[in-house]
Design a protein around this motif. Structure first.
Motif: not given
Length: 214
Positions: A119-136
């Motif tokens: 699992i990529g957990t929220p505390d790692n450097d690669q975690f991006m968080g919520p993003q605009d779905p269209q831009k994503l």
């Protein structure tokens, strides 16, 4: 879910590997992927991870309509393959993923299985968080890495989830896949129009040349 060592091996030395099918967790595309999979350092792609709903709901944009069950598959790894598989996974999942242990709930109602999961957990450097779905979606369409285009990863995941059960489709993945397909269709239409205009311009130039007697 536990991040420490877990009892996932049975008496025969086999173990179970969990491929994202867990109750009360979400599967958002919030983890960056660069260098080794679906993107590059300058343009990291996006891959999914599991996020506990209680944490996701503290963020600005959570998927409140998602069901409380996330589907996936448990893979039984035979004893003679355990070392080989674990070594491979430790390399494959190095980009922001860590080892955890959890229970898998079979769809047929049989006994739960103790499984290993990356699992990529929220505390790692690669975690991006919520993003605009269209831009994503637009970002996924553009991203390519050593493992191939990011769009292939997304559409393959969508197909795999749909095939598990009539209930197994993931609304977040489905919406994102539809958006990426729309982006692709728009780009393809634009490219087709550009080619048509180019051919038309070439024909007009040729006709003008013929009129001038060259």
């Amino acid at each position: 879910m536990s991040s420490g060592s877990g009892d996932v091996q049975n008496r025969d030395g086999e173990f179970w590997l969990f491929g994202y099918g867990l109750c009360r967790w979400l599967r958002p595309s919030v983890l960056a992927s660069h260098q080794d999979h679906r993107g590059t350092p300058s343009s990291p792609g996006r891959v999914v991870t599991l996020i506990e709903r209680s944490f996701w709901e503290t963020l600005d944009d959570h998927h409140s309509n998602d069901p409380d069950k996330v589907w996936g598959t448990a893979y039984r790894i035979e004893a003679e393959k355990v070392t080989q598989v674990k070594d491979y996974l430790d390399i494959r999942e190095i980009n922001g993923y860590t080892v955890h242990y959890t229970k898998f709930y079979p769809a047929d109602g049989s006994s739960t299985i103790n499984t290993l999961v990356y699992i990529g957990t929220p505390d790692n450097d690669q975690f991006m968080g919520p993003q605009d779905p269209q831009k994503l979606a637009e970002h996924i369409y553009r991203s390519v890495g050593p493992s191939g285009p990011n769009i292939d990863y997304l559409l393959s995941l969508e197909s795999a989830l749909d095939s598990l059960s009539p209930e197994s489709g993931d609304e977040h993945i489905k919406d994102l896949a539809n958006r990426v397909r729309a982006v692709k269709d728009g780009v393809d239409s634009g490219q087709a129009l550009t080619r048509e205009l180019s051919r038309s311009s070439g024909t007009n130039d040729q006709e003008e040349t013929e009129k001038q007697g060259f």
